[in-house]
Design an enzyme around this catalytic site. Sequence first.
Site, PDB file in Angstrom:
ATOM      1  N   ASP A   5     -49.676  29.118  80.658  1.00  0.00           N
ATOM      2  CA  ASP A   5     -48.830  29.216  79.474  1.00  0.00           C
ATOM      3  C   ASP A   5     -47.389  28.976  79.918  1.00  0.00           C
ATOM      4  O   ASP A   5     -46.797  29.804  80.619  1.00  0.00           O
ATOM      5  CB  ASP A   5     -48.991  30.608  78.844  1.00  0.00           C
ATOM      6  N   HIS A   6     -46.833  27.863  79.468  1.00  0.00           N
ATOM      7  CA  HIS A   6     -45.508  27.478  79.964  1.00  0.00           C
ATOM      8  C   HIS A   6     -44.404  28.372  79.410  1.00  0.00           C
ATOM      9  O   HIS A   6     -43.258  28.299  79.856  1.00  0.00           O
ATOM     10  CB  HIS A   6     -45.232  26.020  79.615  1.00  0.00           C
TER      11      HIS A   6
END
Length: 433
Positions: free
Chosen positions: A402-403
Amino acid sequence: MIEFKLPDVAEGIHEAEILRWMVKPGDQVKLDQPMVEIQTDKSVAEIGAPVTGKVLEILFQPGAIAHVGEVLITLEPQGAQAGPKAERAPRNNGAEAGEVGLSQLSGGTPVEAVSTAKRHALAAPAARKMAFEMGIDIDQVQGTGPGGRVTMEDVRQFAARGAAASAPAPAATNGVTAPAAAGAPAAPALPPALAEPGGEQREPLVGLRRRIAERMELAWRTIPHATAFGEADGEALMALREELKPQAEKQGIRLTYLPLLVKIVVQALKEFPIFNASLDEQRREIVYKRFYHIGLATDTPDGLLISVVRDADRRTLLDLAREINRLVEAGRNRKLTLQESSGSTFTLNNVGSFGGSGGTGVPIINPPEAAILAVGALRERPVARQGAIIARPTLPLSLSFDHRLIDGAGSSAFMARFQELVEHPSLLLLNSY
């Protein structure tokens, strides 16, 4: 008559899909006799009859979605006289606010359904999110899914109809060109669509495949994914397994690479806790988990199931192997309990066990987790060493994260540590009890 409602089968579960009925109207049932098979998020369960009696009416057909508290079936208890059939308000798309089932399992009083408020549509979170983003009141959308559920395609069609209604009238209908406005060129008629010689076959998206589709859609739409790729030399891991395998077999346990990889990933998660965290989107908080429940993808005829090894950090290698073997078997037989199929904090996807080319692809994060690691098949591949190409046992890796929570530097560090532990598994002894 009593009405049996979908019970609250577990915390956080608000709906279930009807897979199949094992009774039909007119059947006599006994107390606790299995009546219906339902499916919640990745678990299947049977529900038994609440009383001995006769089946009167089944209100949700296979493939339909029922919410907790909605009436699934009506029964006449043994010894009771059937009263006048209750008037039931139309279940517009499966649910009406204000529709109240007054009878309970212990009751038997005829009930009356009262519809008083506006309609509330049934819809998956992804469809609701799409409608919100498009400025559409989803309660105005007519659903075409099971039980009247509003699908994403319904939302698109609703938006298209709204756009068409506000656009100028079309110049042609059904291939017949309408008279063109004075001075305007006539629009060419479109040729009729050609039928493909082989035809096509359609089938409803139901059951586990529907659940998987919704989860993947939700993950892809709501989590900004980024993926890092790598490769680890697996010679030391192979040697370690070969050394331990006979001892495990003496205890009746089949030792695969997966328990070793779980041990390694747990150590990496302890050193990089953000990978074992999740994002609370409502409160905008990062939730760090101090427990390690590792999700493992299991291939079944209906699709991939996630089985969960709970408290993986507290298990010995043999205990991990025993538990993984048990969960894999239960997953293939669709016998996982809710606890065994939910609550993972990080997912390890052993893509290599599925066959094929042994690569990893781009894994999709299992919400609400922060990352997922896919490992390919451990096999010989060409590797450049000191100017020469040689064959080495290698393990392909791909890490999706998850950036919002993890950046490229963090993913590289996590991947490098995992690779180091694969190539030097004896390092695990430094942190073992």
